[in-house]
Scaffold this motif. Structure first.
Motif, PDB file in Angstrom:
ATOM      1  N   ASN A 131       0.818  -1.214   0.000  1.00  0.00           N
ATOM      2  CA  ASN A 131       0.000   0.000   0.000  1.00  0.00           C
ATOM      3  C   ASN A 131       0.851   1.264   0.000  1.00  0.00           C
ATOM      4  O   ASN A 131       0.463   2.280  -0.562  1.00  0.00           O
ATOM      5  CB  ASN A 131      -0.932   0.008   1.218  1.00  0.00           C
TER       6      ASN A 131
ATOM      7  N   THR B  66       2.538   1.589  -3.581  1.00  0.00           N
ATOM      8  CA  THR B  66       1.606   2.016  -4.621  1.00  0.00           C
ATOM      9  C   THR B  66       0.941   3.357  -4.305  1.00  0.00           C
ATOM     10  O   THR B  66       0.090   3.815  -5.054  1.00  0.00           O
ATOM     11  CB  THR B  66       0.497   0.967  -4.828  1.00  0.00           C
TER      12      THR B  66
ATOM     13  N   TYR C 256      -1.067   4.165  -1.829  1.00  0.00           N
ATOM     14  CA  TYR C 256      -2.396   4.133  -1.226  1.00  0.00           C
ATOM     15  C   TYR C 256      -2.376   4.686   0.186  1.00  0.00           C
ATOM     16  O   TYR C 256      -3.326   5.337   0.621  1.00  0.00           O
ATOM     17  CB  TYR C 256      -2.937   2.708  -1.244  1.00  0.00           C
TER      18      TYR C 256
ATOM     19  N   ARG D 266      -0.615  -2.784  -9.524  1.00  0.00           N
ATOM     20  CA  ARG D 266      -0.739  -3.882  -8.591  1.00  0.00           C
ATOM     21  C   ARG D 266      -1.948  -4.769  -8.896  1.00  0.00           C
ATOM     22  O   ARG D 266      -2.902  -4.356  -9.537  1.00  0.00           O
ATOM     23  CB  ARG D 266      -0.870  -3.368  -7.165  1.00  0.00           C
ATOM     24  N   ALA D 267      -1.857  -6.000  -8.419  1.00  0.00           N
ATOM     25  CA  ALA D 267      -3.022  -6.874  -8.383  1.00  0.00           C
ATOM     26  C   ALA D 267      -3.299  -7.142  -6.908  1.00  0.00           C
ATOM     27  O   ALA D 267      -2.469  -6.834  -6.056  1.00  0.00           O
ATOM     28  CB  ALA D 267      -2.750  -8.168  -9.122  1.00  0.00           C
ATOM     29  N   PHE D 268      -4.480  -7.713  -6.620  1.00  0.00           N
ATOM     30  CA  PHE D 268      -4.941  -7.753  -5.236  1.00  0.00           C
ATOM     31  C   PHE D 268      -5.033  -9.162  -4.675  1.00  0.00           C
ATOM     32  O   PHE D 268      -5.183 -10.135  -5.408  1.00  0.00           O
ATOM     33  CB  PHE D 268      -6.306  -7.080  -5.138  1.00  0.00           C
TER      34      PHE D 268
ATOM     35  N   SER E 258      -9.852  -7.805  -7.264  1.00  0.00           N
ATOM     36  CA  SER E 258     -10.624  -6.572  -7.221  1.00  0.00           C
ATOM     37  C   SER E 258     -11.120  -6.283  -8.630  1.00  0.00           C
ATOM     38  O   SER E 258     -10.401  -5.753  -9.462  1.00  0.00           O
ATOM     39  CB  SER E 258      -9.727  -5.446  -6.702  1.00  0.00           C
ATOM     40  N   LEU E 259     -12.370  -6.669  -8.898  1.00  0.00           N
ATOM     41  CA  LEU E 259     -12.885  -6.630 -10.273  1.00  0.00           C
ATOM     42  C   LEU E 259     -14.143  -5.779 -10.348  1.00  0.00           C
ATOM     43  O   LEU E 259     -14.705  -5.387  -9.329  1.00  0.00           O
ATOM     44  CB  LEU E 259     -13.235  -8.058 -10.716  1.00  0.00           C
TER      45      LEU E 259
ATOM     46  N   ASP F 166      -7.760 -10.409 -12.542  1.00  0.00           N
ATOM     47  CA  ASP F 166      -7.210  -9.323 -11.735  1.00  0.00           C
ATOM     48  C   ASP F 166      -5.820  -8.927 -12.261  1.00  0.00           C
ATOM     49  O   ASP F 166      -5.504  -7.753 -12.415  1.00  0.00           O
ATOM     50  CB  ASP F 166      -7.140  -9.799 -10.277  1.00  0.00           C
TER      51      ASP F 166
ATOM     52  N   ILE G  72      -6.109  -7.191 -15.710  1.00  0.00           N
ATOM     53  CA  ILE G  72      -6.417  -5.758 -15.630  1.00  0.00           C
ATOM     54  C   ILE G  72      -5.126  -4.977 -15.382  1.00  0.00           C
ATOM     55  O   ILE G  72      -4.863  -3.960 -16.018  1.00  0.00           O
ATOM     56  CB  ILE G  72      -7.443  -5.469 -14.513  1.00  0.00           C
ATOM     57  N   ALA G  73      -4.321  -5.498 -14.456  1.00  0.00           N
ATOM     58  CA  ALA G  73      -3.053  -4.827 -14.165  1.00  0.00           C
ATOM     59  C   ALA G  73      -2.168  -4.780 -15.418  1.00  0.00           C
ATOM     60  O   ALA G  73      -1.589  -3.736 -15.738  1.00  0.00           O
ATOM     61  CB  ALA G  73      -2.333  -5.538 -13.023  1.00  0.00           C
TER      62      ALA G  73
END
Lengths: 250, 295, 319
Positions: free
Chosen positions: A47, A50, A52, A82-84, A88-89, A156, A159-160
């Motif tokens: 976090n 990235t 956050y 990042r991926a989770f 997280s979609l 996920d 998407i990244a």
């Protein structure tokens, strides 16, 4: 060349030190792993990298430039994606549309409020390419919530990847997967790492995977890095065996 | 401004604060424990006032009215929770639907009250024992207002005791932070939530009964009260019990002194206070929640 | 090709219904109703850009409705009928400025806090309008707002409103299908992921808020011309509440849902509302039923039955 460099990073929530004076650097093209028991502060570290949450102390450099305190959305545009841990979609959308939104952002079309969202061929090609590479082409029109758990994790990551990262951060890519799926995921990560010329940093509990693909492994316990090295170093490090492996066996 | 005026305005403001606190603390309790934003909370205040009116008409006793208001509002609150609010739990965009559902309650209760008791204003007399004023030096203070303040303080102490010193209170607090966990420990979470809903709406009903002799009873008063209580809880921090108290005292006193300072605009001051608080402390004065969600 | 036609169907119905209003026999009353429907339809469609699309429940959009009406009304009243049009043009500009300010403040908060802050701003605006008698004539409202000669008469004004509203709705329809619309849907479903695909959630929400509020203000401006009479209650929270209800009634997940909701609501109010004092009881019950049983509104019911019959006919849902 160093892609990511972290210097003396500290963060605490109340009295709890979730990151305690962490320093490390990740070279371009490396696959780096972070392991550690639950609650060691791995996700919090992600976090902070990235953008956050901001660290209390310390600095983060990306390709030699300081990025401490930048917005996550800006960092994504510079290549830190990042991926989770829990995929997280956009769960009500199709697989294709999940990538499509990311591609709109990548191509800078997100402010366009008058044209048809599906008009651009470039964006379509971009999405099709990623779908194909991650083996999701056949599921393009399936809604994200209908996918299997394993496919959701792949989506996920897809998407990244659509954001064309330089530094890809994966938070427990095999969490909750069957042994079969883990093997596939491990291969997939290795494959995209090479094909997309990534620098990959991942957090993982699956030791087979960590020892199988990581160039360098770091051990995080109670917010502190206690060891660093290749698979052999880590497996033979007494501090790790005591603090981490022992903990897991228990 | 003389010291006498200041004291009497302060006491007047404080009694309004306590009534507001009764409504607002219920609102905040429901939000804190059940994660429900009960937009219709003012309607239980309204119901309390009318129940009290009805009971006084039947028994000719002010306190019978207070009891009827408290119990009646609480029962209806529990009923609505069990029949409706519970049913939409877990739906996507739950928060918005809760606001809309409870908004429907406002519309229905407002008109139901008009239908049953008629549209005209109702008045309730103060009980004879609390009529008149108490003279302290040169200041004369209405006994009834003083009684409301004392009642408010008693309720604050009782609520504090229950929430922090009893097992029930601990379950309630635990349910508000992690309802799943409490469920695993064998506590019937839905029952706790219905109970909290009942107690909170009962407090709203009590406030309605107590306020009735000070304000006229009309079907529109529920809406006025909910907007005031919203301001109170948002200022204090939604879900925070002490925040509701702080917010209530702040708004009660701002109104009491605002009337002296800007008579025409006094009713708008609460909004200004709320907007200022939210700009500087977006989650309310007594909130120390982190501003970002955990991933 | 099939898809293109499908897009056209709602528009054809739209033009048939609202264009057809002009030809209803002895339709003075119906043209008057149609004016209300189309203007509230714009309000509800703009509101739904925030609610159904972005997932932001504002309980204070009446602020912009009232703002539009008062700018238009006060300008025409003080400076004469020619300024009606100029005021109408100025309305969206003022709304942009006001909504950037209020949006930036309220969008820092999420969920219930956002809803309540928007409510507080609108109630404050209502309070100011009531109390500032010198400027707004307070609770008396503003009556006999003059309009240019060309816009006088129900039919002329309806035609004018119809054109303005249709242009606005077309714009919002394009937005609905645009890349920006896609981002708003993403924010509703998973704002965290939107952040991590490199987009600022706050800024997109703010633009949605500004667009929604500006079109709402245009609707308010048009309303000032219907009967030439406006009242501070246009700012009141029940106004926002009714728009929310109409949106849910029609269906917040389809673009034309809010207009359908407004149409049904206004017609119902015309039929039932006049014969009962307990109109809010009726709408409370409708709202309760919609929230509990049909959260996707009339559009949701229609799609449900559509799918049901499609399946019976042996067709497959997913291609």
């Amino acid at each position: 060349m160093t892609t990511l460099e972290i210097k003396n990073l500290s963060k605490h929530f109340g009295g709890l030190h979730v990151s305690n004076d962490i320093s490390m650097s990740i070279k371009k093209g490396e696959i780096a792993a972070i392991i550690g028991p639950n609650g060691a502060g791995k996700t919090t570290l992600f976090n902070q990298i990235t953008g956050y949450i901001s660290p209390d102390n310390g600095k983060i450099f990306y390709k030699g430039e300081e990025i401490t305190g930048s917005n996550p959305e800006k960092l994504v545009k510079t290549g830190i994606v990042r991926a989770f841990q829990v995929a997280s979609l956009f769960y009500d959308e199709t697989v294709y549309n999940n990538l499509h939104l990311a591609a709109l952002s990548y191509h800078g079309k997100n402010w366009n409020f008058f044209s048809n969202r599906h008009a651009s061929r470039d964006i379509e090609d971009h999405c099709r390419f990623i779908l194909e590479r991650l083996g999701l082409s056949k599921k393009a029109e399936v809604k994200a919530f209908e996918l299997s758990h394993g496919d959701q994790k792949v989506l996920d990551i897809a998407i990244a990847l659509t954001m064309k990262p330089t530094l890809l951060l994966l938070d427990e890519p095999t969490a909750g997967m069957s042994p079969d799926e883990r093997v596939k995921m491990t291969r997939l990560i290795k494959a995209i790492h090479e094909e997309f010329e990534l620098t990959t940093l991942f957090v993982e509990h699956d030791m087979d995977m960590v020892f199988g693909i990581a160039d360098i492994i770091r051990v995080l316990v109670r917010g502190e890095l206690i060891a660093e090295g290749n698979a052999a170093d880590i497996q033979n490090n007494p501090a790790v065996i005591e603090a981490y492996l022992g903990y897991e066996v228990l | 401004m003389s010291i006498e005026t200041i004291i009497s305005q302060f006491v007047g403001g404080l009694s309004v604060s306590m009534l507001l606190f009764l409504v607002a603390s219920g609102l905040t309790l429901i939000f804190g424990v059940a994660k429900v934003f009960n937009f219709a909370h003012g309607s239980f205040y309204l119901l309390g006032a009318y129940f009290s009116y009805q009971a006084i008409a039947l028994f000719n006793n002010f306190w019978a009215g207070v009891i009827a208001a408290t119990i009646g509002a609480g029962l209806i609150g529990m009923l609505l929770e069990i029949c409706f609010i519970r049913k939409i739990r877990g739906r996507s965009e739950e928060g918005a639907f809760q606001i809309l559902l409870t908004y429907a309650f406002i519309l229905i209760i407002d008109d139901a009250v008009k239908f049953i008791w008629g549209p005209e204003y109702k008045t309730i007399q103060k009980p004879p024992s609390l009529a008149g004023t108490l003279e302290i030096g040169a200041v004369s203070l209405p006994k009834y207002n003083l009684f409301i303040i004392v009642l408010g303080i008693v309720i604050v102490i009782v609520a504090w005791y229950i929430l922090s010193r009893t097992k029930t209170g601990k379950i309630i607090q635990a349910a508000s932070t992690d309802s799943q966990m409490v469920g695993l420990l064998g506590v019937n979470v839905s029952m706790v939530m219905s109970l909290v809903f009942g107690v909170a709406t009962a407090m709203g009903g009590l406030a309605g009964a107590m306020a009735a002799p000070l304000r006229t009873v009309t079907s529109g008063s529920g809406v006025e009260v909910i907007i005031e209580s919203l301001i109170v809880v948002v200022i204090g921090g939604l879900g925070n019990f002490w925040g509701a108290l702080l917010g209530a005292v702040l708004i009660g006193e701002v109104n009491a002194f605002g009337v002296l300072w800007l008579p025409q605009w006094a009713s708008l001051l609460s909004f200004v206070v709320m907007i200022v608080v939210l700009i500087f402390k977006p989650k309310g004065l007594l909130s120390n929640e982190p501003t970002r969600k955990k991933i | 090709m099939m898809k293109r036609y499908k897009d056209l169907v709602p528009w054809i119905i739209y033009f048939l219904v609202f264009g057809g209003m002009l030809f209803v026999r002895g339709g003075g009353h119906y043209v008057h109703l149609a004016m209300q429907i189309i203007i509230l339809g714009l309000f509800a469609t703009s509101f739904n850009v925030l609610f159904g699309k972005t997932g932001l429940l504002s309980f204070g959009q009446a602020l912009f409705y009232g703002l539009g009406a008062y700018i238009t009304g006060m300008a025409a009243k003080s400076f004469g009928p020619d300024y009606f049009m100029w005021a109408l043009l100025a309305v969206p500009l003022v709304a942009i400025v006001v909504s950037i300010l209020l949006g930036a403040l309220s969008l820092r908060l999420s969920d219930v806090y956002f809803t309540m802050l928007t409510l507080a701003f609108a109630q404050l605006a209502w309070g100011i309008t009531i109390k500032w008698y010198g400027l707004t004539r307070g609770d008396d409202g503003i009556q006999a707002i003059p309009k240019p000669a060309l816009l006088t008469g129900n039919v002329n004004y309806y035609l004018f409103s119809f054109l303005v509203v249709t242009a606005c709705i077309y714009f919002l329809w394009r937005l609905d299908r645009s890349p920006f619309g896609s981002v708003l849907e993403g924010i509703r479903q998973n704002s965290l992921r939107v952040t991590f695909t490199g987009m600022s959630v706050f800024r997109h929400q703010l633009l949605a808020y500004v667009i929604s509020s500006s079109f709402t203000a245009i609707a308010g401006g048009l309303y000032a011309g219907i009967d030439g009479s406006i009242h501070p209650d246009m700012f009141y929270w029940t106004m926002s509440g009714s728009i929310i209800l109409m949106t849910i009634l029609g269906g917040m997940s389809g673009f034309f849902g809010p207009i359908i909701g407004v149409t049904i609501f206004v017609l119902l109010e015309d039929m039932v509302g006049r014969s009962t004092e307990y109109w809010s009881f009726v709408i409370g019950i409708i709202m309760l039923i919609m929230v509990m049983i049909f959260p996707h509104g009339i559009i949701g019911i229609a799609t449900y039955f559509g799918k049901f019959f499609a399946r019976k006919g042996g067709q497959v849902d997913n291609p």
